[in-house]
Design an enzyme around this catalytic site. Structure first.
Site, PDB file in Angstrom:
ATOM      1  N   SER A   6      35.889  37.694  48.695  1.00  0.00           N
ATOM      2  CA  SER A   6      35.344  38.884  49.087  1.00  0.00           C
ATOM      3  C   SER A   6      34.277  38.621  50.024  1.00  0.00           C
ATOM      4  O   SER A   6      33.157  37.903  49.817  1.00  0.00           O
ATOM      5  CB  SER A   6      34.740  39.567  47.799  1.00  0.00           C
ATOM      6  OG  SER A   6      33.955  40.463  48.232  1.00  0.00           O
ATOM      7  N   HIS A  31      39.152  39.569  50.907  1.00  0.00           N
ATOM      8  CA  HIS A  31      39.051  40.881  50.340  1.00  0.00           C
ATOM      9  C   HIS A  31      37.889  41.673  50.996  1.00  0.00           C
ATOM     10  O   HIS A  31      36.947  40.943  51.162  1.00  0.00           O
ATOM     11  CB  HIS A  31      38.771  40.208  48.824  1.00  0.00           C
ATOM     12  CG  HIS A  31      38.631  41.530  47.994  1.00  0.00           C
ATOM     13  ND1 HIS A  31      39.766  42.156  47.420  1.00  0.00           N
ATOM     14  CD2 HIS A  31      37.448  42.093  47.489  1.00  0.00           C
ATOM     15  CE1 HIS A  31      39.243  43.142  46.622  1.00  0.00           C
ATOM     16  NE2 HIS A  31      38.048  43.242  46.674  1.00  0.00           N
ATOM     17  N   ASP A  33      35.540  44.652  50.781  1.00  0.00           N
ATOM     18  CA  ASP A  33      34.878  45.999  49.900  1.00  0.00           C
ATOM     19  C   ASP A  33      34.241  46.873  50.737  1.00  0.00           C
ATOM     20  O   ASP A  33      33.419  46.728  51.211  1.00  0.00           O
ATOM     21  CB  ASP A  33      33.769  45.211  48.981  1.00  0.00           C
ATOM     22  CG  ASP A  33      34.615  44.195  47.854  1.00  0.00           C
ATOM     23  OD1 ASP A  33      35.588  44.697  47.234  1.00  0.00           O
ATOM     24  OD2 ASP A  33      34.285  43.102  47.848  1.00  0.00           O
ATOM     25  N   MET A  35      32.431  50.644  50.732  1.00  0.00           N
ATOM     26  CA  MET A  35      31.769  51.452  49.796  1.00  0.00           C
ATOM     27  C   MET A  35      31.247  52.512  50.600  1.00  0.00           C
ATOM     28  O   MET A  35      30.587  52.228  51.661  1.00  0.00           O
ATOM     29  CB  MET A  35      30.985  50.714  49.128  1.00  0.00           C
ATOM     30  CG  MET A  35      31.311  49.473  48.380  1.00  0.00           C
ATOM     31  SD  MET A  35      30.153  48.740  47.262  1.00  0.00           S
ATOM     32  CE  MET A  35      30.901  46.969  46.826  1.00  0.00           C
ATOM     33  N   HIS A  67      39.783  46.985  49.817  1.00  0.00           N
ATOM     34  CA  HIS A  67      39.521  47.736  48.508  1.00  0.00           C
ATOM     35  C   HIS A  67      38.599  48.716  48.944  1.00  0.00           C
ATOM     36  O   HIS A  67      37.377  48.415  49.298  1.00  0.00           O
ATOM     37  CB  HIS A  67      38.902  46.574  47.523  1.00  0.00           C
ATOM     38  CG  HIS A  67      38.509  47.031  46.274  1.00  0.00           C
ATOM     39  ND1 HIS A  67      37.500  46.446  45.269  1.00  0.00           N
ATOM     40  CD2 HIS A  67      38.615  48.222  45.701  1.00  0.00           C
ATOM     41  CE1 HIS A  67      37.293  47.359  44.304  1.00  0.00           C
ATOM     42  NE2 HIS A  67      37.977  48.181  44.367  1.00  0.00           N
ATOM     43  N   MET A  69      36.437  51.658  47.915  1.00  0.00           N
ATOM     44  CA  MET A  69      35.550  52.168  46.805  1.00  0.00           C
ATOM     45  C   MET A  69      34.648  53.559  47.350  1.00  0.00           C
ATOM     46  O   MET A  69      33.788  53.570  47.531  1.00  0.00           O
ATOM     47  CB  MET A  69      34.597  51.091  46.329  1.00  0.00           C
ATOM     48  CG  MET A  69      35.199  50.246  45.362  1.00  0.00           C
ATOM     49  SD  MET A  69      34.122  48.766  45.227  1.00  0.00           S
ATOM     50  CE  MET A  69      34.772  47.832  46.775  1.00  0.00           C
ATOM     51  N   MET A 138      39.340  45.700  37.728  1.00  0.00           N
ATOM     52  CA  MET A 138      37.811  45.707  38.056  1.00  0.00           C
ATOM     53  C   MET A 138      37.236  45.062  36.733  1.00  0.00           C
ATOM     54  O   MET A 138      37.271  45.757  35.755  1.00  0.00           O
ATOM     55  CB  MET A 138      37.122  47.034  38.478  1.00  0.00           C
ATOM     56  CG  MET A 138      37.472  47.322  39.943  1.00  0.00           C
ATOM     57  SD  MET A 138      37.259  46.206  41.175  1.00  0.00           S
ATOM     58  CE  MET A 138      35.559  45.937  41.139  1.00  0.00           C
ATOM     59  N   ASP A 176      38.926  41.220  39.946  1.00  0.00           N
ATOM     60  CA  ASP A 176      37.795  41.433  40.998  1.00  0.00           C
ATOM     61  C   ASP A 176      36.587  41.743  40.169  1.00  0.00           C
ATOM     62  O   ASP A 176      36.288  42.864  39.636  1.00  0.00           O
ATOM     63  CB  ASP A 176      38.384  42.642  41.881  1.00  0.00           C
ATOM     64  CG  ASP A 176      37.111  42.715  43.068  1.00  0.00           C
ATOM     65  OD1 ASP A 176      36.416  42.080  43.148  1.00  0.00           O
ATOM     66  OD2 ASP A 176      37.309  43.795  43.540  1.00  0.00           O
TER      67      ASP A 176
HETATM   68  C1  DX5 Z   1      32.356  44.835  43.456  1.00  0.00           C
HETATM   69  C2  DX5 Z   1      33.444  44.350  44.645  1.00  0.00           C
HETATM   70  C3  DX5 Z   1      33.765  42.940  44.445  1.00  0.00           C
HETATM   71  C4  DX5 Z   1      32.836  41.993  44.615  1.00  0.00           C
HETATM   72  C5  DX5 Z   1      33.203  40.438  43.989  1.00  0.00           C
HETATM   73  O1  DX5 Z   1      32.197  46.275  43.842  1.00  0.00           O
HETATM   74  O2  DX5 Z   1      34.970  45.205  44.441  1.00  0.00           O
HETATM   75  O3  DX5 Z   1      34.892  42.563  45.240  1.00  0.00           O
HETATM   76  O4  DX5 Z   1      32.011  41.892  45.670  1.00  0.00           O
HETATM   77  O5  DX5 Z   1      32.009  39.891  44.072  1.00  0.00           O
HETATM   78  P1  DX5 Z   1      31.461  38.527  43.028  1.00  0.00           P
HETATM   79  O6  DX5 Z   1      32.639  37.749  42.895  1.00  0.00           O
HETATM   80  O7  DX5 Z   1      30.293  37.905  43.322  1.00  0.00           O
HETATM   81  O8  DX5 Z   1      31.504  39.360  41.538  1.00  0.00           O
HETATM   82 ZN    ZN Z   2      36.426  44.378  45.617  1.00  0.00          ZN
END
Ligand code: DX5
Ligand code: ZN
Length: 223
Positions: A6, A31, A33, A35, A67, A69, A138, A176
């Site tokens: 990630s 990956h 993320d 948000m 991903h 969110m 998740m 994840d």
């Molecule tokens: C959380 C993200 C994850 C996160 C994973 O909202 O979707 O992808 O960054 O990070 P670690 O491996 O540090 O939990």
């Molecule tokens: Zn993620």
């Protein structure tokens, strides 16, 4: 096992080089993320970063695993597809018309993934499973990297593995959140194909290459 670092835990001041270290060490995916400060209590990145990482993905053959969110993800699918996403995953909790959104992702030329928060039942995925290319479990509440793995996620992974197998689905199963060398065996033996790891890769004890190797070793010892 496919490893998907990630990028959220990478150093954004030298993002391309930091991600390259993970890919050079043998990680197959990146990956991303995304948000929005509404669906989750944090704001991260958008299509510009996907576009900026596209040359690295092309050069290394890495799969760009996005991903989302965010609320109303259907509004941004074409932007993320055009920016260079290979897979776009949306949350069941954010999609009123999930089937339509999944179709939209495919029409945009991407593989379609669905995911669910820790407190959301796997039953919410039953009807959409035949249409998806990836299911993401998740194992933390989405919003931040570096959180602790929620132990009941392992049973959820096992249940989804059974559901996918029973449906004869080829969809990949991904986990994840909170995966480290200490628990990666547990998630792989429960049936995941793809493991996301952020802090374990970019903020672990060693170099990025050593951290990737530590994750692989932990799986090899079990296999
Ligand atoms: C959380 C993200 C994850 C996160 C994973 O909202 O979707 O992808 O960054 O990070 P670690 O491996 O540090 O939990
Ligand atoms: Zn993620």
């Amino acid at each position: 096992m496919i490893l998907a670092p990630s990028i959220l835990s990478a150093d954004f001041a030298r993002l391309e080089n930091h991600v390259r270290e993970a890919l050079d060490a043998g990680a197959e995916w990146m990956h991303v993320d995304v948000m929005d400060g509404h669906f989750v209590p944090n704001i991260t990145i958008g299509p510009l970063i996907v576009r900026a990482l596209r040359p690295l993905a092309k050069a290394t053959g890495a799969v760009v695993d996005v991903h989302l969110m965010i609320e109303n993800p259907e509004k941004y699918i074409s932007d993320f597809a055009e920016a260079g996403s290979d897979i776009i995953t949306v949350h069941v909790e954010a999609c009123t018309h999930l089937h339509r959104t999944v179709q939209q992702i495919k029409e945009a030329g991407c593989k379609a993934g669905v995911t669910l928060n820790p407190a959301t039942s796997v039953s919410t995925l039953e009807e959409i499973l035949p249409y998806v290319d990836l299911v993401l479990v998740m194992s933390v509440n989405p919003g931040f990297g570096g959180q602790a793995y929620i132990p009941t996620s392992t049973e959820k992974i096992r249940t989804l593995r059974r559901m996918l197998d029973a449906a004869g689905s080829n969809a990949l199963l991904e986990v994840d959140g909170g995966v480290k060398a200490t628990n990666i065996r547990e998630v792989v033996s429960a049936g995941v194909d793809v493991v996301v790891a952020g802090s374990a890769v970019f903020k672990g004890a060693g170099t990025v290459a050593e951290n990737v190797e530590a994750l692989r070793d932990a799986v090899r010892e079990w296999a």
